[in-house]
Design a protein around this motif. Structure first.
Motif, PDB file in Angstrom:
ATOM      1  N   ARG A 104      12.482  87.611 -25.430  1.00 25.96           N
ATOM      2  CA  ARG A 104      12.395  86.240 -25.625  1.00 25.96           C
ATOM      3  C   ARG A 104      13.609  85.545 -25.185  1.00 25.96           C
ATOM      4  N   PRO A 105      13.421  84.316 -24.188  1.00 24.25           N
ATOM      5  CA  PRO A 105      12.081  84.143 -23.567  1.00 24.25           C
ATOM      6  C   PRO A 105      12.058  85.160 -22.519  1.00 24.25           C
ATOM      7  N   PHE A 106      10.708  85.356 -21.957  1.00 18.60           N
ATOM      8  CA  PHE A 106      10.325  86.471 -20.975  1.00 18.60           C
ATOM      9  C   PHE A 106      10.484  85.579 -19.572  1.00 18.60           C
ATOM     10  N   ARG A 107      10.400  86.446 -18.589  1.00 13.42           N
ATOM     11  CA  ARG A 107      10.604  85.966 -17.019  1.00 13.42           C
ATOM     12  C   ARG A 107       9.176  86.088 -16.549  1.00 13.42           C
ATOM     13  N   LEU A 108       8.388  84.938 -16.096  1.00 11.91           N
ATOM     14  CA  LEU A 108       7.277  85.109 -15.583  1.00 11.91           C
ATOM     15  C   LEU A 108       7.209  84.410 -14.254  1.00 11.91           C
ATOM     16  N   MET A 109       6.740  85.425 -13.080  1.00 14.42           N
ATOM     17  CA  MET A 109       6.772  84.956 -11.806  1.00 14.42           C
ATOM     18  C   MET A 109       5.305  84.926 -10.948  1.00 14.42           C
ATOM     19  N   PHE A 110       4.762  83.729 -10.690  1.00 11.36           N
ATOM     20  CA  PHE A 110       3.499  83.794  -9.874  1.00 11.36           C
ATOM     21  C   PHE A 110       3.851  84.138  -8.495  1.00 11.36           C
ATOM     22  N   LEU A 120       2.713  77.640  -6.315  1.00  7.53           N
ATOM     23  CA  LEU A 120       3.555  76.767  -6.909  1.00  7.53           C
ATOM     24  C   LEU A 120       3.002  75.626  -8.012  1.00  7.53           C
ATOM     25  N   MET A 121       1.835  75.687  -7.927  1.00  6.07           N
ATOM     26  CA  MET A 121       0.808  74.867  -8.821  1.00  6.07           C
ATOM     27  C   MET A 121       0.845  75.535 -10.131  1.00  6.07           C
ATOM     28  N   ALA A 122       0.759  77.040 -10.162  1.00  4.65           N
ATOM     29  CA  ALA A 122       1.085  77.764 -10.999  1.00  4.65           C
ATOM     30  C   ALA A 122       2.475  77.798 -11.815  1.00  4.65           C
ATOM     31  N   GLU A 123       3.637  77.409 -11.096  1.00  2.00           N
ATOM     32  CA  GLU A 123       4.830  77.470 -11.659  1.00  2.00           C
ATOM     33  C   GLU A 123       4.827  76.340 -12.400  1.00  2.00           C
ATOM     34  N   ALA A 124       4.532  75.063 -11.720  1.00  5.53           N
ATOM     35  CA  ALA A 124       4.635  73.696 -12.463  1.00  5.53           C
ATOM     36  C   ALA A 124       3.869  73.655 -13.700  1.00  5.53           C
ATOM     37  N   ARG A 128       5.317  73.918 -18.070  1.00  6.32           N
ATOM     38  CA  ARG A 128       4.790  72.778 -18.960  1.00  6.32           C
ATOM     39  C   ARG A 128       3.897  73.723 -20.351  1.00  6.32           C
ATOM     40  N   ARG A 129       3.237  74.593 -20.000  1.00  2.99           N
ATOM     41  CA  ARG A 129       2.404  75.188 -21.093  1.00  2.99           C
ATOM     42  C   ARG A 129       3.280  76.399 -21.841  1.00  2.99           C
ATOM     43  N   LEU A 130       4.161  76.890 -21.268  1.00  8.36           N
ATOM     44  CA  LEU A 130       5.053  78.082 -21.712  1.00  8.36           C
ATOM     45  C   LEU A 130       6.612  77.784 -22.014  1.00  8.36           C
ATOM     46  N   ALA A 131       6.659  76.126 -22.143  1.00  7.93           N
ATOM     47  CA  ALA A 131       8.173  75.806 -22.005  1.00  7.93           C
ATOM     48  C   ALA A 131       8.725  76.310 -23.462  1.00  7.93           C
ATOM     49  N   GLY A 132       9.690  77.027 -23.560  1.00 11.82           N
ATOM     50  CA  GLY A 132      10.630  77.523 -24.587  1.00 11.82           C
ATOM     51  C   GLY A 132       9.915  79.146 -24.736  1.00 11.82           C
ATOM     52  N   ARG A 133       8.896  79.220 -24.185  1.00 13.26           N
ATOM     53  CA  ARG A 133       8.675  80.699 -24.329  1.00 13.26           C
ATOM     54  C   ARG A 133       8.910  81.602 -23.057  1.00 13.26           C
ATOM     55  N   ALA A 134       8.925  80.936 -21.962  1.00 12.50           N
ATOM     56  CA  ALA A 134       9.269  81.934 -20.761  1.00 12.50           C
ATOM     57  C   ALA A 134      10.049  81.090 -19.538  1.00 12.50           C
ATOM     58  N   LEU A 135      10.580  81.660 -18.781  1.00 13.17           N
ATOM     59  CA  LEU A 135      11.302  81.313 -17.481  1.00 13.17           C
ATOM     60  C   LEU A 135      10.434  81.350 -16.333  1.00 13.17           C
ATOM     61  N   VAL A 136       9.889  80.210 -15.831  1.00  9.10           N
ATOM     62  CA  VAL A 136       8.877  80.487 -14.931  1.00  9.10           C
ATOM     63  C   VAL A 136       9.013  80.222 -13.471  1.00  9.10           C
ATOM     64  N   ALA A 137       8.650  81.108 -12.719  1.00  9.80           N
ATOM     65  CA  ALA A 137       9.204  80.912 -10.997  1.00  9.80           C
ATOM     66  C   ALA A 137       7.955  81.300 -10.353  1.00  9.80           C
ATOM     67  N   LEU A 235      -2.282  82.277 -23.217  1.00  9.67           N
ATOM     68  CA  LEU A 235      -0.994  82.961 -23.215  1.00  9.67           C
ATOM     69  C   LEU A 235      -0.070  82.472 -24.110  1.00  9.67           C
ATOM     70  N   ARG A 236      -0.132  81.356 -23.933  1.00 10.50           N
ATOM     71  CA  ARG A 236       1.046  80.393 -25.118  1.00 10.50           C
ATOM     72  C   ARG A 236       0.642  80.962 -26.332  1.00 10.50           C
ATOM     73  N   ARG A 237      -0.701  81.089 -26.898  1.00 15.63           N
ATOM     74  CA  ARG A 237      -0.906  81.437 -28.081  1.00 15.63           C
ATOM     75  C   ARG A 237      -0.766  82.637 -28.603  1.00 15.63           C
ATOM     76  N   LEU A 238      -0.773  83.707 -27.570  1.00 11.91           N
ATOM     77  CA  LEU A 238      -0.593  85.167 -27.707  1.00 11.91           C
ATOM     78  C   LEU A 238       1.109  85.116 -27.927  1.00 11.91           C
ATOM     79  N   GLU A 239       1.978  84.645 -27.103  1.00  9.59           N
ATOM     80  CA  GLU A 239       3.315  84.608 -27.406  1.00  9.59           C
ATOM     81  C   GLU A 239       3.876  85.969 -27.112  1.00  9.59           C
ATOM     82  N   PRO A 240       3.859  86.232 -25.700  1.00 13.22           N
ATOM     83  CA  PRO A 240       4.158  87.781 -25.547  1.00 13.22           C
ATOM     84  C   PRO A 240       5.391  87.999 -25.446  1.00 13.22           C
TER      85      PRO A 240
END
Length: 287
Positions: A104-110, A120-124, A128-137, A235-240
């Motif tokens: 926590r937080p987990f690293r997510l890459m698209f 890039l759209m998925a990253e943006a 927003r959707r996983l703010a505070g839960r994931a580091l998105v790239a 995925l946000r509600r699951l909190e991986p």
């Protein structure tokens, strides 16, 4: 059952069958046609047929006929059963000593082909959707020169920050705990060699926005945005973060194929549509 386990393990001693299973696992939860498997592996269909039959008989693959097509879907859980039997009965359980969980937080890459549109759209959206839960790239197999301008306009109208969105290679994106491929080409390269321990991998196929006509491209991107939005809300509600890796993998696969069911289970609602000032995007939103 011991004979079935030994049969599955023995089949994995052939490099071609390993290649088949590797390819099909990367396309889960979707099946792949026999002809596409042969083309990807560069193997004559007549040679591949016997291997597919043996793997299906052993339970490593599931076969579904769709008209003239023969679609094969990997069943890695059955190979996992054989490996667990091997671990418990031969290795005395030593390999299963640790049950790793995601941080926590987990690293997510698209991941997609060019990292100019879909990823890039998925990253943006993920930021927003996983703010505070994931580091998105995001990253691309062969990064494009610049982001898709239609994609940038679409997400700007939804008040996403477009400044950090530039096409990137895998080396720049860095390691990840979860990698989600959005195109068949990207799925075929999972897991990416970004360093660190192997990540969890999933395939969420989206239709690429290609072609010179703006309105069809905008419509495809709008459709992809809505699909990604529903999946990321679930995925946000699951909190991986903090969940066992096996549970996270099951959730990622469910969201790939059972999007509506996953959304209902997580009580996610579609985002309210906004009125667009762009004629192209306004036409796509009304489609």
């Amino acid at each position: 059952m011991t004979e079935a386990y030994l049969s599955r393990l023995s089949l994995m001693g052939h490099p071609l069958r390993v290649g088949v299973l590797r390819l099909l696992v990367r396309h889960l939860p979707h099946g792949v046609a026999a002809g596409d498997i042969a083309a990807h592996l560069g193997t004559p269909p007549s040679t591949l047929s016997a291997h597919l039959s043996a793997m299906t008989d052993a339970g490593l693959l599931d076969l579904r006929k769709d008209g003239p097509l023969r679609l094969y879907r990997a069943a890695p859980d059955r190979l996992a059963d054989a490996l667990l039997w091997l671990s418990e009965n031969v290795c005395l359980g030593r390999p299963m000593a640790e049950r790793a969980r995601l941080p926590r937080p987990f690293r997510l890459m698209f991941l997609c082909d060019d990292n100019a549109g879909l990823s890039l759209m998925a990253e943006a959206l993920g930021r927003r959707r996983l703010a505070g839960r994931a580091l998105v790239a995001s990253a691309g197999l062969v990064p494009g020169v610049a982001p898709d301008p239609v994609m940038l306009e679409l997400i700007a109208l939804r008040r996403h920050d477009t400044q950090p969105l530039v096409p990137k290679p895998l080396a720049v994106a860095g390691p990840a705990d979860i990698v989600i491929a959005l195109t068949p080409g990207a799925a075929g390269q999972l897991p990416p060699g970004t360093g660190g321990p192997p990540p969890l991998c999933a395939f969420w196929p989206l239709e690429p926005a290609i072609g010179p006509r703006v309105i069809p491209r905008a419509a495809m991107l709008h459709k992809a945005y809505r699909a990604l939005n529903s999946r990321l809300l679930a995925l946000r509600r699951l909190e991986p973060g903090g969940m066992a890796r096996a549970a996270v993998q099951a959730a990622l696969d469910d969201l790939s194929s059972g999007l509506q069911a996953g959304g209902r289970a997580c009580a996610s609602l579609p985002e309210r549509r906004r009125t667009s000032s762009s004629p192209a995007l306004r036409a796509s939103e009304s489609s």
